[in-house]
Design a protein around this motif. Structure first.
Motif, PDB file in Angstrom:
ATOM      1  N   ALA A  80       0.837  -1.202   0.000  1.00  0.00           N
ATOM      2  CA  ALA A  80       0.000   0.000   0.000  1.00  0.00           C
ATOM      3  C   ALA A  80       0.875   1.256   0.000  1.00  0.00           C
ATOM      4  O   ALA A  80       1.877   1.329   0.719  1.00  0.00           O
ATOM      5  N   VAL A  81       0.486   2.211  -0.831  1.00  0.00           N
ATOM      6  CA  VAL A  81       1.162   3.507  -0.905  1.00  0.00           C
ATOM      7  C   VAL A  81       0.155   4.588  -0.529  1.00  0.00           C
ATOM      8  O   VAL A  81      -0.917   4.660  -1.137  1.00  0.00           O
ATOM      9  N   PRO A  82       0.421   5.400   0.500  1.00  0.00           N
ATOM     10  CA  PRO A  82       1.662   5.519   1.268  1.00  0.00           C
ATOM     11  C   PRO A  82       1.671   4.736   2.582  1.00  0.00           C
ATOM     12  O   PRO A  82       2.599   4.902   3.381  1.00  0.00           O
ATOM     13  N   GLU A  83       0.650   3.914   2.844  1.00  0.00           N
ATOM     14  CA  GLU A  83       0.556   3.246   4.143  1.00  0.00           C
ATOM     15  C   GLU A  83       1.776   2.393   4.451  1.00  0.00           C
ATOM     16  O   GLU A  83       2.312   2.437   5.569  1.00  0.00           O
ATOM     17  N   ASP A  84       2.243   1.604   3.471  1.00  0.00           N
ATOM     18  CA  ASP A  84       3.411   0.752   3.675  1.00  0.00           C
ATOM     19  C   ASP A  84       4.710   1.444   3.276  1.00  0.00           C
ATOM     20  O   ASP A  84       5.759   1.218   3.888  1.00  0.00           O
ATOM     21  N   VAL A  85       4.661   2.240   2.235  1.00  0.00           N
ATOM     22  CA  VAL A  85       5.853   2.952   1.780  1.00  0.00           C
ATOM     23  C   VAL A  85       5.432   4.280   1.157  1.00  0.00           C
ATOM     24  O   VAL A  85       4.523   4.333   0.318  1.00  0.00           O
ATOM     25  N   SER A  86       6.068   5.348   1.601  1.00  0.00           N
ATOM     26  CA  SER A  86       5.880   6.655   0.974  1.00  0.00           C
ATOM     27  C   SER A  86       6.833   6.775  -0.208  1.00  0.00           C
ATOM     28  O   SER A  86       7.930   6.194  -0.201  1.00  0.00           O
ATOM     29  N   ILE A  87       6.429   7.538  -1.215  1.00  0.00           N
ATOM     30  CA  ILE A  87       7.241   7.656  -2.434  1.00  0.00           C
ATOM     31  C   ILE A  87       7.301   9.117  -2.862  1.00  0.00           C
ATOM     32  O   ILE A  87       6.276   9.812  -2.918  1.00  0.00           O
ATOM     33  N   ILE A  88       8.531   9.551  -3.194  1.00  0.00           N
ATOM     34  CA  ILE A  88       8.730  10.911  -3.697  1.00  0.00           C
ATOM     35  C   ILE A  88       9.572  10.832  -4.964  1.00  0.00           C
ATOM     36  O   ILE A  88      10.505  10.041  -5.055  1.00  0.00           O
TER      37      ILE A  88
END
Length: 363
Positions: free
Chosen positions: A287-295
């Motif tokens: 899950a994004v951003p629950e499991d991993v944030s992305i920039i």
């Protein structure tokens, strides 16, 4: 053949040809061809005769005729390093070129493009510069200036501006964004959200943008006392034009990590990689951003339509092109050399792909 087709056929056959210009000017057809392609390679008297003949016959009622009359080109060349107009930070290049082209046109010049993807293409750029066909060259995203044999663009005696890559140390006016400082700001945003472990998706090793952006990440970590051990770095073997592939490969490397070792934030050197990373990990249950944030980095328009929309460092693409054009026009007008480097800042564009590690919204 109807009467319209007959008229068109007659007009085509009655149009003056290069041989007609050569006959009226009293020169060889090859001399006319050379004068049109490289005005600087034909002596002034011959050039004037050819220009007069061309105008009398109506052979060149455009910029090329004016170039022949005055013996001076009104063409600026944009030299692209890739095999197509889309290269490097591919999502922003059209806007960069738009800013460059429109500003050059406002100054009364024409912009042409050349891709330096082979020795023959590099030779063509050098020939255009030394032959007088172009008045100046804007080099986009290149590690080195075009060169062929013993000749280099640096020795052509015409203005050269570097766009997107800083070549100011070599004495070339450069227009860039603040890659390092912008990435530092983006990572500090993630740190403020309580992220302390990072998965960095790199561009091609040694590339100017890769070096600057990774340095910005390390700068942000240093601000809060984190070492580079807080980063798992993936990539380095693919160029920016292979960004989507890079993101997919990085996603599979991320997914291969044990759950306990997966960083809570992914920092991407370019938006293409961020976009394909999001799609790949989500399709595998992350899950994004629950499991991993992305920039990401670039400000690609498509980022707003990702699921979730992509947080990114938005480059001022059109402004970068326009600023390079203004410097070129100033140099062509006889102005003194500008500041060695002109920096047009990027901005952090917050969207829903970043949140605290627990998944609480940043808003």
């Amino acid at each position: 053949m109807d009467k319209h087709a007959q008229a068109a056929d007659k007009a085509w056959h009655s149009s003056p040809r290069m041989t007609d210009v050569a006959k009226l000017a009293g020169v060889a057809t090859s001399t006319v061809s050379r004068a049109l392609a490289n005005p600087g390679r034909v002596n002034e008297e011959t050039r004037r005769r050819i220009a007069a003949a061309a105008e009398q016959l109506g052979y060149i009622p455009n910029t090329a005729a004016r170039n022949l009359r005055v013996g001076r080109s009104t063409i600026v060349l944009a030299a692209l390093p890739g095999p197509s107009m889309i290269f490097g930070a591919s999502q922003i290049i059209p806007a960069v070129l738009q800013g460059l082209a429109s500003t050059v046109a406002e100054g009364g010049f024409d912009l042409i493009f050349s891709n330096r993807n082979s020795p023959a293409a590099a030779r063509h750029v050098v020939d255009l510069a030394f032959g007088g066909t172009v008045r100046g060259v804007v080099v986009l995203g290149a590690a080195d200036l075009p060169a062929y044999g013993s000749r280099s663009l640096a020795d052509a005696g015409i203005p050269v501006v570097s766009l997107l890559t800083d070549r100011s140390a070599a004495g070339i006016p450069s227009v860039v964004t603040n890659d390092r400082a912008a990435m530092r700001e983006g990572v500090l945003h993630l740190i403020a959200l309580d992220h302390r472990s990072f998965f960095y998706i790199a561009g091609e090793s040694g590339n100017y943008h890769e070096v600057e952006r990774f340095s910005g990440l390390l700068d942000a970590l240093a601000v809060v006392g984190l070492s580079d051990r807080a980063v798992i770095r993936h990539g380095g073997h693919l160029g920016f034009n292979e960004g989507f592939q890079n993101g997919v490969e990085a996603a599979h490397a991320y997914l291969a990590l044990a759950l306990a070792r997966r960083p809570t934030a992914a920092v991407c050197c370019a938006d293409d990689a961020a976009i394909s990373f999001i799609g790949t990990v989500r399709s595998n249950g992350v899950a994004v951003p629950e499991d991993v944030s992305i920039i990401g980095f670039d400000g690609a328009a498509v980022g707003a339509f990702c699921v979730p929309p992509l947080t990114t460092l938005e480059q001022p693409a059109e402004d970068l092109g326009a600023q390079a054009a203004r410097i070129m026009l100033d140099l062509l007008g006889g102005a003194a050399m500008p500041a060695p480097k002109t920096t047009v800042p990027s901005r952090l564009l917050l969207r829903a792909s970043t949140a605290t590690p627990s998944g609480r919204s940043e808003r």
